[in-house]
Design an enzyme around this catalytic site. Structure first.
Site, PDB file in Angstrom:
ATOM      1  N   GLY A 154       0.849  -1.210   0.000  1.00 18.66           N
ATOM      2  CA  GLY A 154       0.000   0.000   0.000  1.00 18.66           C
ATOM      3  C   GLY A 154       0.872   1.242   0.000  1.00 18.66           C
TER       4      GLY A 154
ATOM      5  N   ARG B 251       0.960  -5.223  -5.173  1.00 16.74           N
ATOM      6  CA  ARG B 251       1.052  -6.376  -4.262  1.00 16.74           C
ATOM      7  C   ARG B 251       1.265  -7.566  -5.182  1.00 16.74           C
ATOM      8  NH1 ARG B 251      -0.664  -4.295   0.745  1.00 16.74           N
ATOM      9  NH2 ARG B 251      -2.307  -2.732   0.649  1.00 16.74           N
TER      10      ARG B 251
ATOM     11  N   ASP C 151       4.972  -4.525   6.122  1.00 16.22           N
ATOM     12  CA  ASP C 151       5.153  -5.908   6.524  1.00 16.22           C
ATOM     13  C   ASP C 151       5.445  -6.901   5.368  1.00 16.22           C
ATOM     14  OD1 ASP C 151       4.550  -7.274   9.104  1.00 16.22           O
ATOM     15  OD2 ASP C 151       3.320  -8.472   7.731  1.00 16.22           O
TER      16      ASP C 151
ATOM     17  N   THR D 265       4.110   2.871   5.476  1.00 16.87           N
ATOM     18  CA  THR D 265       2.718   2.412   5.524  1.00 16.87           C
ATOM     19  C   THR D 265       1.916   3.367   6.393  1.00 16.87           C
ATOM     20  OG1 THR D 265       1.213   0.752   6.437  1.00 16.87           O
ATOM     21  CG2 THR D 265       3.417   0.740   7.323  1.00 16.87           C
TER      22      THR D 265
ATOM     23  N   ASP E 159      -0.442   2.580   8.193  1.00 11.17           N
ATOM     24  CA  ASP E 159      -0.985   1.863   9.355  1.00 11.17           C
ATOM     25  C   ASP E 159      -0.183   2.040  10.645  1.00 11.17           C
ATOM     26  OD1 ASP E 159      -3.011   0.934   7.788  1.00 11.17           O
ATOM     27  OD2 ASP E 159      -2.140  -1.045   7.457  1.00 11.17           O
TER      28      ASP E 159
ATOM     29  N   ASP F  89       1.984   0.190  11.872  1.00 10.18           N
ATOM     30  CA  ASP F  89       1.959  -1.067  12.633  1.00 10.18           C
ATOM     31  C   ASP F  89       3.293  -1.823  12.592  1.00 10.18           C
ATOM     32  OD1 ASP F  89       1.791  -1.611   9.945  1.00 10.18           O
ATOM     33  OD2 ASP F  89       0.265  -3.177  10.125  1.00 10.18           O
TER      34      ASP F  89
ATOM     35  N   ARG G 163      -6.511  -2.694   8.902  1.00  8.79           N
ATOM     36  CA  ARG G 163      -7.055  -4.057   8.820  1.00  8.79           C
ATOM     37  C   ARG G 163      -6.723  -4.831  10.085  1.00  8.79           C
ATOM     38  NH1 ARG G 163      -5.777  -5.844   3.070  1.00  8.79           N
ATOM     39  NH2 ARG G 163      -3.738  -5.287   3.860  1.00  8.79           N
TER      40      ARG G 163
HETATM   41  O1  F6P Z   1      -1.585  -1.391   4.531  1.00  8.61           O
HETATM   42  C1  F6P Z   1      -2.188  -0.164   4.357  1.00  8.61           C
HETATM   43  C2  F6P Z   1      -3.636  -0.310   4.032  1.00  8.61           C
HETATM   44  O2  F6P Z   1      -4.021   0.999   3.721  1.00  8.61           O
HETATM   45  C3  F6P Z   1      -4.551  -0.921   5.105  1.00  8.61           C
HETATM   46  O3  F6P Z   1      -4.890  -0.050   6.132  1.00  8.61           O
HETATM   47  C4  F6P Z   1      -5.731  -1.329   4.263  1.00  8.61           C
HETATM   48  O4  F6P Z   1      -6.435  -2.384   4.896  1.00  8.61           O
HETATM   49  C5  F6P Z   1      -5.073  -1.811   3.017  1.00  8.61           C
HETATM   50  O5  F6P Z   1      -3.873  -1.102   2.891  1.00  8.61           O
HETATM   51  C6  F6P Z   1      -5.893  -1.647   1.762  1.00  8.61           C
HETATM   52  O6  F6P Z   1      -5.169  -2.148   0.699  1.00  8.61           O
HETATM   53  P1  F6P Z   1      -5.595  -2.054  -0.832  1.00  8.61           P
HETATM   54  O7  F6P Z   1      -5.400  -0.631  -1.262  1.00  8.61           O
HETATM   55  O8  F6P Z   1      -4.675  -2.992  -1.531  1.00  8.61           O
HETATM   56  O9  F6P Z   1      -7.025  -2.439  -0.895  1.00  8.61           O
END
Ligand code: F6P
Length: 327
Positions: free
Chosen positions: A14, A75, A106, A129, A131, A133, A175
């Site tokens: 992300g 991804r 991660d 990120t 997040d 986290d 998430r």
């Molecule tokens: O990892 C960052 C994040 O923004 C999370 O908070 C979220 O769940 C996820 O990415 C969403 O990912 P995508 O844009 O691939 O749907």
């Protein structure tokens, strides 16, 4: 001192505001040390496809202030396979890339660590990120911007919620982690904050909302992380609408979603990203590999990648208690 011929750099997973600022710092630090730089587009997908672009000082002009990532991100399913990683390593060798800076979270670091183990490549990670986290750094690149975006939106929602005495469920990203929810909830004055790290009974949620809304007749904002076990804003909305006790309460839900991922990075994210980008290249030059650079107590710190993705960064539970006192 480690001799590096050509440094590869990529953004993966992300995207997060400040990734460009970090990339700029990586490229300029390498160039200042006479190291060639190759940008790898679309993270591990681009590594497998050989989607590389030569970079120099000016390739990263005027990107410090922009969100997203000029290298693009992805991804990658293919990189989870040994065959995919072999193809990626072959492409890196063909292009004389002997060290890498991975900007991501991660999943990015799991992949980077595999490249170190299986193909002996030197890799240093920069935590990018929204997040927040990641173990090994007080803050990740992009978190501060996302947090401010969330708070800004909660403020706007408060205006309209207050005008109608309505209940709003505001869903923020996260998430598996509640950093954005917890801190935007406190910063935005939410009456209730729901995060994946704590199990909350629906009965308690209902009781709290009813006591605030019926006794005090005022607007109420519940900030909920998307990964909360009660099912995010939609899950909670369904449960409340099914309950007769809520029939007189006007309820609306807002999912902030990917608005939190975009936008110009805040000052704090720009500075963090710049520090970490420089530190990543310097760490590789010092012979470090399979580590992430982070900032803890305002100092640069290196953490082995397996500790970063193998451990959970804990939220501050004292902060959670504050909501009860403050709302
Ligand atoms: O990892 C960052 C994040 O923004 C999370 O908070 C979220 O769940 C996820 O990415 C969403 O990912 P995508 O844009 O691939 O749907």
């Amino acid at each position: 001192m480690q001799d590096i011929e050509c440094l590869g750099v990529y953004t993966s997973g992300g995207d997060a505001p400040g990734m460009n600022a970090c990339l700029r710092a990586v490229v300029r630090t390498a160039v200042a040390n006479d190291i060639e730089v190759m940008g790898i587009r679309r993270g591990y997908e681009g590594m497998i496809a050989g989607d590389f672009v030569e970079m120099e000082r000016r390739s990263v002009s005027n990107i410090l202030q922009s969100g997203g990532t000029i290298l693009k991100s992805a991804r990658s399913e293919a990189f989870r396979t040994e065959e995919g990683r072999q193809r990626a390593a072959d492409n890196l060798r063909e292009n004389s890339i002997d060290a890498l800076v991975a900007i991501g979270g991660d999943g990015t670091f799991r992949g980077a660590s595999k490249l170190c183990d299986e193909h002996g490549l030197g890799v240093v990670g920069c935590p990018g990120t929204i997040d927040n986290d990641l173990y090994g750094t007080d803050q990740t690149i992009g978190y501060d911007t996302a947090l401010n975006t969330a708070i800004d939106n909660i403020d706007r929602i408060r205006d309209t919620a207050d005008a109608h005495n309505r209940l709003f469920l505001v869903e923020v990203m996260g998430r598996d982690a509640g950093f954005i929810a917890l801190n935007s909830g406190i910063g935005g004055g939410a009456e209730l904050i729901l995060i994946p790290e704590t199990i909350t009974e629906m009965s308690m949620v209902k009781e709290r909302i009813l006591s605030l809304m019926t006794a005090q007749r005022r607007s109420t904002i519940v900030v909920v992380a998307e990964g909360d076990e009660l099912g995010g804003a939609q899950g909670i909305e369904r449960a409340l609408r099914d309950d007769e006790a809520f029939s007189d309460i006007e309820l609306r839900s807002t999912i902030l979603g990917h608005t939190q991922r975009g936008g110009a990075p805040t000052a704090s994210d720009r500075v963090l990203a710049s520090r970490l980008g420089v530190a990543a290249v310097e760490s590789l030059m010092d012979g470090h590999s399979d580590v992430m650079v982070g900032v803890t107590n305002n100092e640069i710190k290196l953490t082995p990648l397996h500790n970063v993705y193998g451990r959970r960064k804990s939220i501050d539970y004292d902060l959670l208690k504050l909501t009860q006192i403050l709302s």
